[in-house]
Write an enzyme that holds these catalytic residues in place. Structure first.
Site, PDB file in Angstrom:
ATOM      1  N   HIS A   1       0.798  -1.232   0.000  1.00 28.11           N
ATOM      2  CA  HIS A   1       0.000   0.000   0.000  1.00 28.11           C
ATOM      3  C   HIS A   1       0.829   1.280   0.000  1.00 28.11           C
ATOM      4  O   HIS A   1       0.282   2.364  -0.146  1.00 28.11           O
ATOM      5  CB  HIS A   1      -0.964   0.032   1.189  1.00 28.11           C
TER       6      HIS A   1
HETATM    7  C1  UD1 Z   1      -2.427   5.477   5.994  1.00 33.93           C
HETATM    8  C2  UD1 Z   1      -1.174   5.895   6.728  1.00 33.93           C
HETATM    9  C3  UD1 Z   1      -0.125   4.803   6.619  1.00 33.93           C
HETATM   10  C4  UD1 Z   1      -0.663   3.473   7.043  1.00 33.93           C
HETATM   11  C5  UD1 Z   1      -1.902   3.168   6.238  1.00 33.93           C
HETATM   12  C6  UD1 Z   1      -2.511   1.845   6.628  1.00 33.93           C
HETATM   13  C7  UD1 Z   1      -0.640   8.313   6.753  1.00 33.93           C
HETATM   14  C8  UD1 Z   1       0.266   9.316   6.200  1.00 33.93           C
HETATM   15  N1  UD1 Z   1      -0.587   7.104   6.169  1.00 33.93           N
HETATM   16  O1  UD1 Z   1      -2.104   5.432   4.610  1.00 33.93           O
HETATM   17  O2  UD1 Z   1       0.960   5.135   7.450  1.00 33.93           O
HETATM   18  O3  UD1 Z   1       0.306   2.480   6.848  1.00 33.93           O
HETATM   19  O4  UD1 Z   1      -2.844   4.221   6.470  1.00 33.93           O
HETATM   20  O5  UD1 Z   1      -3.655   1.558   5.939  1.00 33.93           O
HETATM   21  O6  UD1 Z   1      -1.360   8.600   7.680  1.00 33.93           O
HETATM   22  N2  UD1 Z   1      -9.450   4.899   1.620  1.00 33.93           N
HETATM   23  C9  UD1 Z   1     -10.638   4.226   1.550  1.00 33.93           C
HETATM   24  N3  UD1 Z   1     -11.250   3.894   2.729  1.00 33.93           N
HETATM   25  C10 UD1 Z   1     -10.740   4.200   3.926  1.00 33.93           C
HETATM   26  C11 UD1 Z   1      -9.527   4.909   3.979  1.00 33.93           C
HETATM   27  C12 UD1 Z   1      -8.883   5.240   2.826  1.00 33.93           C
HETATM   28  O7  UD1 Z   1     -11.148   3.909   0.485  1.00 33.93           O
HETATM   29  O8  UD1 Z   1     -11.351   3.853   4.942  1.00 33.93           O
HETATM   30  C13 UD1 Z   1      -8.764   5.232   0.365  1.00 33.93           C
HETATM   31  C14 UD1 Z   1      -9.009   6.640  -0.073  1.00 33.93           C
HETATM   32  O9  UD1 Z   1      -9.190   6.633  -1.454  1.00 33.93           O
HETATM   33  C15 UD1 Z   1      -7.710   7.343   0.255  1.00 33.93           C
HETATM   34  C16 UD1 Z   1      -6.686   6.222   0.161  1.00 33.93           C
HETATM   35  O10 UD1 Z   1      -7.390   5.043   0.536  1.00 33.93           O
HETATM   36  O11 UD1 Z   1      -7.455   8.393  -0.600  1.00 33.93           O
HETATM   37  C17 UD1 Z   1      -5.525   6.434   1.060  1.00 33.93           C
HETATM   38  O12 UD1 Z   1      -5.939   6.622   2.415  1.00 33.93           O
HETATM   39  P1  UD1 Z   1      -5.121   7.568   3.426  1.00 33.93           P
HETATM   40  O13 UD1 Z   1      -5.701   7.534   4.759  1.00 33.93           O
HETATM   41  O14 UD1 Z   1      -4.903   8.867   2.777  1.00 33.93           O
HETATM   42  O15 UD1 Z   1      -3.691   6.907   3.484  1.00 33.93           O
HETATM   43  P2  UD1 Z   1      -3.262   5.388   3.498  1.00 33.93           P
HETATM   44  O16 UD1 Z   1      -2.598   5.102   2.214  1.00 33.93           O
HETATM   45  O17 UD1 Z   1      -4.358   4.498   3.937  1.00 33.93           O
END
Ligand code: UD1
Length: 369
Positions: free
Chosen positions: A210
């Site tokens: 991820h």
């Molecule tokens: C975040 C953390 C990372 C952790 C990871 C675990 C930061 C900087 N990063 O990254 O350290 O390892 O979580 O999962 O805080 N999304 C969904 N549903 C959700 C959440 C996210 O669909 O419930 C999608 C969204 O499109 C979003 C993307 O995932 O844009 C990324 O989510 P985000 O919380 O921005 O960062 P992660 O890559 O999950």
């Protein structure tokens, strides 16, 4: 008025770290009332809700519903909402406990510190020395302003000491994520997850990916998909994909490649115990996660990490982890070694004993009680 200890969780890797602390705070009769704030950084049921159910985490006292967005915007929304919540709670709040390195961690630390509320950082001091990682920035900022730094492994203490942090601000407590693995493993095993997916124990590979550095660049992602296809010739692969990864695979036209391969099971994100059950019986795990490097070390399962660095060096020095970086040829050779029974066994790590959360509560009681 009982003083309140506020625990913050926002994203998937936070939930397994706060769960044992909330439990320890109850059973140890800490001189505080626990409060839980969910920032809502992760909001899908598969990324959040299911963890509350499985890990027995009580419903949060506040949900900030910040959702996804660019880093600055997401961090700012947490900062603004958590500050407002803290102001509303007023004098009752004795301290704030943040975990890990996600955007919610740094934002809540900043909000509390500006209000003069003490902050404890669980999993402090980890450094990848790679500022291209958003988590590295979060770790550095959080540790520089949190009052009490509670490392999970020896490197955390060493890094903080080298950065000139006074010993009085540091207390080694061990790894609360491992508390949850130890607590949940019997329940995870009882689910027979590999069997339910038609897999044989010790004869499949678990893949998770991820990190932006692996999934956001279509060329890199295509190389990793090619690696997965080669590994699948050796043993079936199960790949629960994070929402970010799924979106990037779709955009690059790679979902089709993986789905067409009978030996690859591409899944949506899976629940905690499902993942633990799969990890525990895997021949090896191929990952870029931080937490999984630690969990496989505790489980004694070989782990190949698709990153050039790690903020968790004990998993390489003592544990079952190897960094393969960009060298996908090396990854393939190590996969062969692991199947041939030629790979390090790993050794136990101090403080990864299922009792880290109790030590956190003990330290907080001594310092803030
Ligand atoms: C975040 C953390 C990372 C952790 C990871 C675990 C930061 C900087 N990063 O990254 O350290 O390892 O979580 O999962 O805080 N999304 C969904 N549903 C959700 C959440 C996210 O669909 O419930 C999608 C969204 O499109 C979003 C993307 O995932 O844009 C990324 O989510 P985000 O919380 O921005 O960062 P992660 O890559 O999950």
């Amino acid at each position: 008025m009982i003083p309140e200890l506020v625990f913050v969780a926002g994203a998937r890797p936070n939930f397994m770290k706060v769960a044992p602390m909330l439990r320890a705070a109850e059973t140890r009769r800490a001189p505080f009332a626990s409060r839980l704030v969910h920032t809502g950084q992760h909001y899908d049921s598969a990324m959040s809700g299911v963890f509350f159910e499985e890990l027995g985490i009580p419903a949060p006292d506040a949900h900030l519903n910040v959702g996804s967005g660019p880093h600055g915007a997401q961090t700012a929304r947490v900062l603004e909402s958590f500050e407002a919540w803290l102001i509303e709670r007023g004098e009752r709040v004795r301290g704030v406990v943040v975990v890990g390195d996600v955007n919610s961690t740094v934002a809540c630390t900043l909000a509390a510190a500006k209000l003069g509320i003490p902050v404890a950082h669980v999993e402090a001091g980890l450094r990848s020395f790679d500022r291209a990682m958003p988590e590295e920035i979060n770790r550095m900022v959080t540790d520089s302003i949190a009052d009490l730094l509670l490392p999970s492994e020896p490197a955390g203490v060493e890094n903080l000491t080298r950065e000139g942090v006074a010993a009085s601000r540091i207390a080694f407590v061990g790894n609360t994520m491992i508390d949850t693995v130890a607590h949940q493993l019997p329940r995870a095993r009882a689910l027979d997850v590999p069997l339910s997916l038609g897999l044989r124990a010790h004869d499949y590979v678990l893949v998770t990916l991820h990190r932006p550095s692996n999934v956001d660049d279509p060329a890199r992602l295509a190389e990793l998909v090619a690696l997965i296809s080669r590994v699948a010739e050796r043993a079936p692969v199960v790949f629960p994909a994070h929402p970010r990864t799924r979106a990037r695979l779709d955009a690059a036209g790679l979902t089709r490649t993986l789905s067409a391969n009978q030996r690859v099971r591409l899944l949506d994100p899976i629940a905690y115990r499902q993942n633990l059950g799969l990890m525990a019986d895997a021949k090896l795990v191929l990952t870029d996660s931080g937490g999984i490097q630690e969990e496989t070390t505790w489980l004694g399962v070989p782990c190949l990490t698709l990153r050039a660095n790690t903020e968790r060096p004990v998993t390489v020095d003592r544990g079952t982890n190897t960094l393969v970086g960009d060298d996908l040829g090396l990854a393939e050779r190590l996969v062969n070694d692991i199947f041939a029974g030629r790979y390090k066994a790993g050794a136990p790590v101090d403080g990864w004993d299922g009792k880290a959360a109790e030590r956190v509560i003990q330290v907080l009681t001594e310092r803030w009680g």
